[in-house]
Structure formats: C-alpha cells, structure tokens
Design an enzyme around this catalytic site. Structure first.
Site, short mmCIF file in Angstrom:
data_model
loop_
_atom_site.label_atom_id
_atom_site.label_comp_id
_atom_site.label_asym_id
_atom_site.label_seq_id
_atom_site.Cartn_x
_atom_site.Cartn_y
_atom_site.Cartn_z
N GLY A 136 76.86 -29.23 5.51
CA GLY A 136 78.12 -29.56 3.83
C GLY A 136 79.28 -29.39 4.03
CG HIS A 138 79.22 -25.22 10.61
ND1 HIS A 138 80.48 -25.55 10.88
CD2 HIS A 138 78.45 -26.07 10.15
CE1 HIS A 138 79.58 -26.91 10.57
NE2 HIS A 138 78.19 -27.01 11.39
#
Length: 521
Positions: free
Chosen positions: A347, A342
């Site tokens: 996004g 992450h």
C-alpha cells in the site's frame, strides 16, 4: 596522527579523471563534498552535482559536475573543503553527518576555536551538534551576527528559530529525524511565481456549480483508478470508489500513524495475506531472479528498526514545518520521503500519492472540494515518474549492504537510516509541479468542457426523439468509440428502431458538438 592528516591533505590535492564511476569533463582536483567523500572514504550517496577545480579560468557545468577555476581552489584541509561546500554547494546533511562521525570532535573544535566569529564555522558548529545530538567542548558564542543555517538563496528553508549558543538561526525545514532539502532551481522558481493555486481558482470560477460537482466526482474516480493502475492493479470498482472517497477527504484529518494505518486498511481491502502496520522485516522494490528466487532490488526500504523514528520525523515535518514551505514543495518532500522509506508491507505507493493530496488540500492549494487528479497525470508520465524515483534510489542502492533472507526478502546489514532522513528532493518537486500544472491547465477545464458538451448532445437528442437516458448514454458511447458514427452492428441491433434520417441527424449533431473538443478517456 600527523601521517593520517598529511595523507588526507595529499588526497585533497590529487587530480582525477574519474570519481566513483562518474567521469569528470576534464582532469581536475575534487572540491567540496566530492573531496571530503574521497579523502575520508565516506560511504554515502553522492550529491546530484559535484564540484572540482579545473585548469581553465571559466566556471562551467557539464553532466553532473560544476568545474570551477583555479582561483576557487580551497585550502587542502577539511576546513577548506567544508567552507567551499557551504559556500557553493549548499547543505548535504547525509554527507555532513557521515563526515562528522568520521573525524574527532577535537578537529571540529579546532576549526571553531581558530575562527570563532566566522559565519561558516558557526554553521558547521551548529550542524555538528544538531546532526550528532551531542555538544562540543566549547563555550557559547559571544559575538558574531546571527546567520541562517540554510542559505535560502541556494535551498528552500523556513523562517527558523535562533540558537543563542551558536548565534545562528536554525531554518532547516525539518527535524534531525527527517529533513530532506530542495535546491532553488530556475524551474521551481518559475512554478512558484506562476501562482498555480490562483490559476486553479480562476478555472473553477468559470465552471457552473452543477458541472463542477460532476467534474470533481469524475476526477476523484479517475485519480483512484490511476493510482491502482500505477501499481499494476485492477481492483473491483467498489474498492476504487472507496479509495476515491478517501482521497476526497484528504487534508481533513491531522496526519499521524493511526491515520496512515486507517488509510492502509482502506487501500488494501483484503488483509488476510498482508501483515498490516509498520514492517517488522526488511523490504524492497523489484523482482526475484528466475529459478533461484533471489531478490533483485531496484530500491531497498528503510530498516524496520528505523521506522518509528523516521515516521515521527515525517509526521513532525507535516505538522510543524510543511506549512512554512510552498505547498507543492512540502507535498513532494513528504510524499517521496514516504515512498523511499516504504514503511508498510503493501500500500506504500498509493499512500505516497495520497500524501500529495493531503498536503495540497490541507494548505488550501486546490479549490475547496476539488481534488487534482495527480495520479492520472503521473500515470501519463509513468516513465518520467520512474526516472524521478530512480534519481535517488539508484544512488542509494550502491551504499546498502544486504543479504537475502529465507523468505527471499532483503535484510539490510549496515546503518542506512540517514539516507532516508536526508536526501535531495529537487527532481521530485520539479516533477510534481509539472503534474499539478497539467491538472490545472488541462485536466480540470477539459473534463468540465466535456461534460458541458455531453449535456448539449443529450438535450438535442431528447428534443428530436424520445429516448431514455440509458439509451442516450449507450448511443453516445457507440459514437465515441466509432469516431462519431454508429457502426453497422449498432444500427442493426441496439438502435435498429432509428430511421436513416434520425441516424444522420444524431451523427451530424455529435460531430458539431464534439468538434475540437478535448479528448477524454
């Protein structure tokens, strides 16, 4: 030292019924990784499957355990259980690294000096130096046949390069910075043998160029829309189309940080309230407690200080290792590795799914110009998708020490980088293969068949009555929404000019053409 060693050996011989909240099928003695984790109090996510020695003379598997017979009992020592792990359980790099950090170099050196030609000890020797980035005080090996580091009968590996110091072949599918592993399961073996790429080519070969072009355009848009829907977002149509165009170009550019940043800008659109680029703070997936706003993490992202090295490892995997693995296996490793790390504030989920397209397209797995609507398939299996993500996230969460920040974020307190470098991606590969198979065997032919039927319906309507294309499209939508019949409202308003005979003709043709057709949303 003797007391500590003796204490460890005693722990190797204990019978247990429960190990770290996992109940054993019977009272048994831990073996392999479970024994090493227990003896050295290693704070590391547990492997999916653990081993123990039972009382019966029959090997069996139950829940998360392999129960072996008394004749499989390893020597009650670090060497005995390491050899057992390599022989029966494959490589778990996160456990091995934490173990090597917990013991003295002299303990590993003693094992190697005692059995310098053993294939197991030479593998351990290489793994110690590779994982820790430092050499043991040992001369180079002079004898012994070259042996693979990864047992390719247990886990997927690359061809590898030789290490003359250890007389081994390093066939690990990654670098020290990023190297998830995948076990050879019956499910994955069957998928690989089924040659889905060839099946996709055969499906495409049966579709005309015109229909194929329209099919691809529809599937691209569907995949883009589905990817946002998975994140619970419904952006404007122009953003969906823009992201669809980006997906259509997947695999054309080499993967690097600049490319990922470019894609993040496309997927986010309005970045006024988002800090773009690699995170400079912690991150988590989950909710906030009502009232206090304290974080309730379901997954905690990699620490910001670990991101540069992790991203380099992922990019190196894509450039130098993915090409030697099966395309779907490589795509799952890269994509799920990314989403666990992450690296961005926002996004990540859509980029994670983009990486699947990137690998498949780059490897030529999907036919030229065709993008499989993987996100659409994932959306249809959303509960299974979440379970696959949680298959590692839940185990990982227990070993992350964190505290809430003033912004109600999660600040990680312990060293967790290795947990994102090394994980078992087997469930993720099995899931992704199921999604890809569905797109090839169902989604692609379904959409092509649907478009052919639509063309036939339009031709019949045009031959019977003069009507603009836009009205035929509206007519079709009304019929589709009302099970092949024009509603009373449609007959009284938009299509009031149609006679009863014309309505009857249109409805009969719709029923004939779309009878037994695939259901298309």
């Amino acid at each position: 030292m003797f007391f500590m060693k003796n204490k460890k050996n005693n722990r190797f011989s204990e019978e247990v019924s429960i190990f770290q909240e996992r109940r054993l099928p019977e009272k048994a003695i831990l073996a392999g990784y479970s024994a090493l984790i227990n003896a050295y109090d290693l704070a590391v996510p547990l492997p999916h499957k653990l081993s123990a020695i039972g009382a019966r003379h029959k090997i069996y598997e139950e829940d998360d355990w392999y129960i072996y017979t008394p004749r499989h009992m390893p020597e009650a020592s670090i060497e005995g259980h390491l050899v057992f792990a390599l022989k029966y359980e494959g490589l778990d790099l996160a456990v091995l690294k934490r173990l090597f950090e917990a013991v003295t170099p002299e303990e590993i050196e003693h094992i190697i000096k005692t059995k310098p030609t053993s294939s197991y000890t030479r593998r351990l020797w290489f793994l110690y130096e590779w994982l820790l980035g430092r050499e043991l005080d040992l001369p180079d090996a002079k004898t012994g046949s070259y042996i693979d580091i990864v047992d390719s009968k247990q886990q997927w590996a690359i061809h590898g390069i030789t290490s003359t110091r250890h007389r081994v072949r390093n066939n690990l599918p990654g670098t020290r910075a990023f190297c998830p592993l995948v076990f050879r399961t019956k499910t994955i073996e069957q998928y690989v043998a089924s040659n889905l790429a060839e099946r996709a080519q055969e499906v495409v070969g049966r579709i005309s160029a015109d229909i194929l072009a329209r099919t691809v355009a529809f599937l691209l848009l569907k995949d883009s829309k589905s990817s946002y829907a998975i994140e619970g977002e419904a952006p404007p149509q122009n953003r969906i189309q823009r992201w669809g165009r980006a997906i259509g170009e997947a695999g054309r550019r080499p993967l690097d940080l600049d490319e990922l940043l470019r894609l993040q800008r496309i997927v986010i659109g309005d970045s006024r309230f988002i800090t773009m680029g690699l995170r400079t703070e912690g991150g988590f997936v989950g909710e906030h407690e009502f009232g206090t706003r304290l974080p309730l993490p379901e997954h905690i992202s990699a620490r910001p200080e670990d991101l540069p090295d992790l991203m380099r490892g992922m990019i190196d995997f894509d450039r130098y290792y993915a090409g030697e693995l099966d395309a779907v296996i490589a795509a799952a490793i890269l994509a799920f590795g990314f989403v666990y790390i992450h690296p961005f504030e926002d996004g990540n989920g859509r980029l994670h799914r983009y990486l699947i397209h990137h690998v498949l397209a780059q490897r030529g797995f999907n036919p030229a110009g065709v993008i499989f609507p993987v996100s659409a398939s994932i959306l249809e299996r959303i509960d299974e998708y979440r379970l696959v993500l949680e298959s590692y996230s839940k185990r990982l969460l227990s070993f992350i020490e964190w505290e809430p920040t003033k912004k109600m974020n999660a600040h990680v307190l312990n060293d967790t980088g290795d947990f994102y470098r090394y994980f078992d991606a087997t469930p993720h590969v099995e899931f992704l293969y199921a999604c890809v198979e569905k797109t090839i065997d169902f989604d692609l032919p379904r959409e092509a068949d649907f478009l052919k039927r639509c063309d036939l319906f339009k031709t019949r309507v045009e031959s019977f009555i003069e009507m603009p294309d836009s009205m035929i499209d509206l007519l079709f939508n009304f019929l589709k929404q009302n099970n092949g019949h024009l509603s009373k409202r449609a007959k009284e308003k938009e299509f009031a000019a149609l006679t009863a005979g014309e309505v009857d003709y249109i409805e009969k043709n719709y029923a004939e053409i779309f009878q037994n057709a695939y259901e298309v949303c």
